[in-house]
Motif scaffolding. Sequence first.
Motif, mmCIF file in Angstrom:
data_model
loop_
_atom_site.group_PDB
_atom_site.id
_atom_site.type_symbol
_atom_site.label_atom_id
_atom_site.label_comp_id
_atom_site.label_asym_id
_atom_site.label_seq_id
_atom_site.Cartn_x
_atom_site.Cartn_y
_atom_site.Cartn_z
ATOM 1 N N VAL A 260 0.146 9.643 -13.728
ATOM 2 C CA VAL A 260 0.158 9.006 -12.413
ATOM 3 C C VAL A 260 0.888 9.938 -11.463
ATOM 4 N N GLY A 261 0.258 10.228 -10.323
ATOM 5 C CA GLY A 261 0.860 11.125 -9.355
ATOM 6 C C GLY A 261 0.996 10.458 -7.998
ATOM 7 N N GLU A 262 2.057 10.832 -7.298
ATOM 8 C CA GLU A 262 2.310 10.311 -5.951
ATOM 9 C C GLU A 262 2.751 11.463 -5.059
ATOM 10 N N VAL A 263 2.298 11.439 -3.811
ATOM 11 C CA VAL A 263 2.708 12.427 -2.816
ATOM 12 C C VAL A 263 3.703 11.745 -1.888
ATOM 13 N N PRO A 264 4.994 12.027 -2.035
ATOM 14 C CA PRO A 264 6.011 11.337 -1.238
ATOM 15 C C PRO A 264 5.873 11.570 0.267
ATOM 16 N N GLN A 265 5.256 12.667 0.671
ATOM 17 C CA GLN A 265 5.124 12.986 2.095
ATOM 18 C C GLN A 265 4.125 12.090 2.813
ATOM 19 N N LEU A 266 3.230 11.443 2.063
ATOM 20 C CA LEU A 266 2.182 10.612 2.667
ATOM 21 C C LEU A 266 2.295 9.190 2.137
ATOM 22 N N LYS A 267 2.255 8.222 3.037
ATOM 23 C CA LYS A 267 2.357 6.818 2.630
ATOM 24 C C LYS A 267 1.134 6.413 1.824
ATOM 25 N N ALA A 268 1.372 5.681 0.744
ATOM 26 C CA ALA A 268 0.326 5.125 -0.119
ATOM 27 C C ALA A 268 -0.628 6.193 -0.639
#
Length: 69
Positions: free
Chosen positions: A19-27
């Motif tokens: 699972v990956g998330e980009v903290p710079q972009l919401k959702a």
Amino acid sequence: MRNKEFYVVIERDEDGIYVGEVPQLKACYSQGETVDELMQNIREVIEMCLEELEEESTTEFIGIQKLVM
């Protein structure tokens, strides 16, 4: 689009899915059965997130700190 740099925080869940998330972009998050699949999927999600931004309002990624308690 000019070159932009994004950071992807990657975790592996209890089922072994990445699972990956980009903290710079919401959702802005995705998943994949391998890290390569995740990165391909997150690239597509980043493009969609950038299309939906009305203005360039990304946050600046500073880093990750580990806290042991």
